[in-house]
Design an enzyme around this catalytic site. Structure first.
Site, PDB file in Angstrom:
ATOM      1  N   GLY A   1       0.898  -1.200   0.050  1.00 46.50           N
ATOM      2  CA  GLY A   1      -0.156   0.023  -0.044  1.00 46.50           C
ATOM      3  C   GLY A   1       0.910   1.258   0.007  1.00 46.50           C
ATOM      4  O   GLY A   1       1.248   1.474   0.918  1.00 46.50           O
TER       5      GLY A   1
ATOM      6  N   MET B   1       0.000   7.967   2.569  1.00 44.11           N
ATOM      7  CA  MET B   1       0.261   7.480   3.691  1.00 44.11           C
ATOM      8  C   MET B   1       1.613   6.565   3.924  1.00 44.11           C
ATOM      9  O   MET B   1       2.475   6.474   4.576  1.00 44.11           O
ATOM     10  CB  MET B   1      -0.930   6.774   4.652  1.00 44.11           C
ATOM     11  CG  MET B   1      -1.942   7.948   5.135  1.00 44.11           C
ATOM     12  SD  MET B   1      -1.446   8.611   6.620  1.00 44.11           S
ATOM     13  CE  MET B   1      -1.570   7.437   7.893  1.00 44.11           C
TER      14      MET B   1
ATOM     15  N   SER C   1      -1.824   7.186  13.607  1.00 52.14           N
ATOM     16  CA  SER C   1      -2.843   8.412  13.567  1.00 52.14           C
ATOM     17  C   SER C   1      -1.789   9.606  13.225  1.00 52.14           C
ATOM     18  O   SER C   1      -0.606   9.547  13.946  1.00 52.14           O
ATOM     19  CB  SER C   1      -3.133   8.676  14.767  1.00 52.14           C
ATOM     20  OG  SER C   1      -3.809  10.200  14.681  1.00 52.14           O
TER      21      SER C   1
ATOM     22  N   LYS D   1      -7.358   2.921  18.425  1.00 51.73           N
ATOM     23  CA  LYS D   1      -7.329   3.798  17.491  1.00 51.73           C
ATOM     24  C   LYS D   1      -9.072   4.140  17.102  1.00 51.73           C
ATOM     25  O   LYS D   1      -9.097   5.253  16.855  1.00 51.73           O
ATOM     26  CB  LYS D   1      -6.617   3.249  16.125  1.00 51.73           C
ATOM     27  CG  LYS D   1      -6.913   4.192  14.987  1.00 51.73           C
ATOM     28  CD  LYS D   1      -6.191   5.448  15.076  1.00 51.73           C
ATOM     29  CE  LYS D   1      -5.938   6.504  14.180  1.00 51.73           C
ATOM     30  NZ  LYS D   1      -6.945   6.428  12.926  1.00 51.73           N
TER      31      LYS D   1
ATOM     32  N   HIS E   1      -9.691   6.650  19.851  1.00 50.24           N
ATOM     33  CA  HIS E   1      -9.109   8.010  19.262  1.00 50.24           C
ATOM     34  C   HIS E   1      -9.901   8.679  18.345  1.00 50.24           C
ATOM     35  O   HIS E   1     -10.143   9.871  18.410  1.00 50.24           O
ATOM     36  CB  HIS E   1      -7.597   7.639  18.585  1.00 50.24           C
ATOM     37  CG  HIS E   1      -7.004   8.707  17.989  1.00 50.24           C
ATOM     38  ND1 HIS E   1      -7.242   9.328  16.371  1.00 50.24           N
ATOM     39  CD2 HIS E   1      -5.799   9.521  18.320  1.00 50.24           C
ATOM     40  CE1 HIS E   1      -6.534  10.178  16.131  1.00 50.24           C
ATOM     41  NE2 HIS E   1      -5.791  10.311  17.267  1.00 50.24           N
ATOM     42  N   ASN E   2     -10.350   8.010  17.321  1.00 54.26           N
ATOM     43  CA  ASN E   2     -11.107   8.623  16.311  1.00 54.26           C
ATOM     44  C   ASN E   2     -12.401   9.194  16.907  1.00 54.26           C
ATOM     45  O   ASN E   2     -12.914  10.203  16.187  1.00 54.26           O
ATOM     46  CB  ASN E   2     -11.265   7.805  15.032  1.00 54.26           C
ATOM     47  CG  ASN E   2     -10.052   7.489  14.092  1.00 54.26           C
ATOM     48  OD1 ASN E   2      -8.954   7.860  14.800  1.00 54.26           O
ATOM     49  ND2 ASN E   2     -10.390   7.409  13.055  1.00 54.26           N
TER      50      ASN E   2
ATOM     51  N   GLU F   1     -11.726  12.310  18.329  1.00 50.42           N
ATOM     52  CA  GLU F   1     -11.468  13.407  17.278  1.00 50.42           C
ATOM     53  C   GLU F   1     -12.803  13.655  16.792  1.00 50.42           C
ATOM     54  O   GLU F   1     -12.909  15.038  16.482  1.00 50.42           O
ATOM     55  CB  GLU F   1     -10.791  12.499  16.322  1.00 50.42           C
ATOM     56  CG  GLU F   1     -10.528  13.024  14.775  1.00 50.42           C
ATOM     57  CD  GLU F   1      -9.833  12.202  13.807  1.00 50.42           C
ATOM     58  OE1 GLU F   1      -8.845  11.836  14.087  1.00 50.42           O
ATOM     59  OE2 GLU F   1     -10.578  12.061  12.761  1.00 50.42           O
TER      60      GLU F   1
HETATM   61  C1  6PG Z   1      -5.748   9.949  12.226  1.00 43.82           C
HETATM   62  C2  6PG Z   1      -7.383  10.077  11.442  1.00 43.82           C
HETATM   63  C3  6PG Z   1      -7.329   9.296  10.144  1.00 43.82           C
HETATM   64  C4  6PG Z   1      -8.531   9.791   9.157  1.00 43.82           C
HETATM   65  C5  6PG Z   1      -9.949   9.480   9.826  1.00 43.82           C
HETATM   66  C6  6PG Z   1     -10.914  10.460   9.450  1.00 43.82           C
HETATM   67  O1  6PG Z   1      -5.683   9.556  13.141  1.00 43.82           O
HETATM   68  O2  6PG Z   1      -4.696  10.161  11.476  1.00 43.82           O
HETATM   69  O3  6PG Z   1      -8.146   9.902  12.502  1.00 43.82           O
HETATM   70  O4  6PG Z   1      -7.427   7.901  10.641  1.00 43.82           O
HETATM   71  O5  6PG Z   1      -8.386  10.970   9.067  1.00 43.82           O
HETATM   72  O6  6PG Z   1     -10.165   8.329   9.546  1.00 43.82           O
HETATM   73  O7  6PG Z   1     -12.040   9.982   9.803  1.00 43.82           O
HETATM   74  P1  6PG Z   1     -13.305  10.125   8.984  1.00 43.82           P
HETATM   75  O8  6PG Z   1     -13.244  10.092   7.753  1.00 43.82           O
HETATM   76  O9  6PG Z   1     -14.173   8.983   9.579  1.00 43.82           O
HETATM   77  O10 6PG Z   1     -13.787  11.672   9.504  1.00 43.82           O
END
Ligand code: 6PG
Length: 470
Positions: free
Chosen positions: A12, A16, A130, A184, A187-188, A191
């Site tokens: 991949g 990233m 992340s 994770k 974490h999201n 977020e």
């Molecule tokens: C991170 C972000 C990454 C991504 C999210 C966006 O930690 O780097 O969280 O994983 O930007 O998946 O999430 P959504 O598309 O659900 O807003």
């Protein structure tokens, strides 16, 4: 033939993957990557030292060029693409090799892969990464889970590539199975909540305070220098400065108000319901993304149900100070909800998580990094049994102190017809959590009244039923 053998493979090579490969190579590890898209392979080879970093056109070409036992990372979209890569890898790998899924996979998929691969004596690590593309390049926060001996083998690479805070790498082994991907996911979810409450603050400042984009940029810049200091507040301050290339407007004003999502916030809410843990600010943030997507319906409703004019603000400084305090309050509560879910999930799924370690590795590299994570780390270090970080002294003090600002901010917003579901759910979460006697006694009485569902009493053990109607 004395062919170079690489320390780690990578499937991949999107932005990233490519950035993470360069980051690993910068730290003197040899990395070999592959992608189905030849342009991405070429982009990896562009200008790199092939002894340190090499792109090849297939998994089949990559495998023989790895040191044994092999370690292969995947940075591909969650779901079917992860399944497909694992299916392809598995036939070419041997006992003791490690597959490392660094995407945002659902933790139940990670459990499934770990079980399937264990039967073939191949180790599987589910690793949250992340920090977006910049984090991948300069140092992300890395959340690994799976067999600890497998982690130990790739630990030097992850510790070198991760973000560092005061010399401390933002990575640590989190727990078995899907622990890394679960953390994770949380974490999201945090977020999502932080982004929601920051967006509500913007709405209030714009529509009630009538701040211009320049004022907003300045305000967020100033906030980022104080207790709200965080990656999300910082990037918000930058966003308000950006001009649109196509028009003479600010870019933010040209962006459609319909937020998308890949689903990790929803996964967290769903699992919190399963585990019966309240995380209302995160749930609300997920729902508000759905609300935002109803653009056409909202536009029609705005015509039928118009807002009244907003009131003007007499004391702008007090208004802004209140808002800063309210945002601080809601940010603390967002982290608190995430940590409380982790605590329960740790027991439920036998992850044996160390919440202080999790807060510590979130201090740098990741999207939710913020100054307050230092205090969160300390709170869980000081009391490993802490049920909810809102009750730890530094946070309890701020929540109590900022409470009046929260009330004034929410009241102003409601009076002006501005939706603040994130801020108010944070306030409601705080108020219900600090309520020793909730009105749930009435709910129990009603259940027993209409369905003989029984209730418990405050003064003695057992379950009881009463004939309420007689
Ligand atoms: C991170 C972000 C990454 C991504 C999210 C966006 O930690 O780097 O969280 O994983 O930007 O998946 O999430 P959504 O598309 O659900 O807003």
């Amino acid at each position: 033939m004395n062919e170079i053998k690489y320390d780690i493979g990578l499937v991949g090579l999107g932005v990233m993957g490519r950035n993470f490969a360069r980051n690993v190579a910068d730290h003197n590890f040899g990395i070999i990557g592959t992608d189905r898209d030849k342009d991405k392979v070429d982009a990896l080879n562009d200008g790199s030292d092939p002894a340190r970093i090499l792109g090849v056109n297939s998994i089949g070409e990559m495998i023989p060029r790895l040191k044994k036992p092999r370690a292969i990372m995947m940075l591909v979209p969650a779901g079917k693409p992860v399944d497909a890569v694992i299916d392809e890898l598995v036939n070419q790998l041997e006992k003791d090799d490690i597959i490392i899924d660094c995407g945002n996979s659902h933790f139940t998929d990670t459990n499934r892969h770990a079980n399937d691969l264990a039967k073939k004596q191949i180790h599987f690590l589910g690793v949250g990464v992340s920090g977006g593309s910049e984090g991948a390049r300069k140092g992300p926060s890395i959340m690994p889970g799976g067999p600890s001996d497998a982690y130990d083998r790739i630990k030097p690479i992850f510790e070198a590539a991760a973000a560092h805070v005061n010399g401390d790498p933002c990575v640590t082994y989190l727990g078995p199975g899907s622990a890394g991907h679960y953390v994770k996911m949380v974490h999201n979810g945090i977020e999502y909540a932080l982004m929601q409450v920051i967006s509500e603050s913007y709405d209030i400042m714009k529509r009630i305070g009538r701040l211009s984009n320049d004022d907003l940029a300045n305000r967020f810049t100033e906030w980022n220098q104080g207790p709200l200091s965080s990656f999300l507040v910082e990037i918000t301050s930058h966003i308000f400065n950006v001009r649109d290339n196509e028009t003479d407007h600010y870019l933010i004003d040209m962006v459609l108000d319909a937020a998308r999502q890949k689903g990790t916030g929803k996964w967290m809410s769903l699992d919190a319901f399963e585990l019966q843990i309240p995380i209302p600010t995160i749930d609300t943030a997920v729902s508000m993304r759905y609300m935002s997507a109803l653009k056409e319906e909202r536009t029609e409703a705005a015509r039928i149900l118009p807002h009244e004019d907003t009131e003007s603000i007499d004391n702008k400084q007090e208004f802004l100070d209140d808002l800063q305090n309210a945002l601080h309050f809601a940010m603390i509560v967002s982290y608190a909800q995430g940590m409380s879910l982790l605590r329960t999930a740790s027991n439920e799924y036998n992850y044996n998580l160390n919440l202080a370690d999790i807060a510590r590795i979130w201090r740098g590299g990741c999207i939710i990094r913020s100054a307050m994570l230092e205090d969160i780390t300390n709170a869980f270090n000081d009391n490993t049994k802490l049920a909810n970080m809102m009750t730890a002294k530094p946070f309890a003090d701020i929540l109590k102190k900022n409470r009046s600002s929260v009330i004034r901010t929410i009241t102003r917003a409601l009076k002006n017809g501005i939706a603040v579901p994130g801020l108010s759910s944070a306030s409601n979460y705080f108020d219900s959590y600090r309520t020793a006697r909730m009105p749930a006694n009435l709910i129990q009485a009603q259940r027993d009244y209409f369905g003989s569902h029984t209730y418990e009493r405050v003064d003695r053990e057992g379950t009881f039923h009463s004939e309420w109607s007689s």
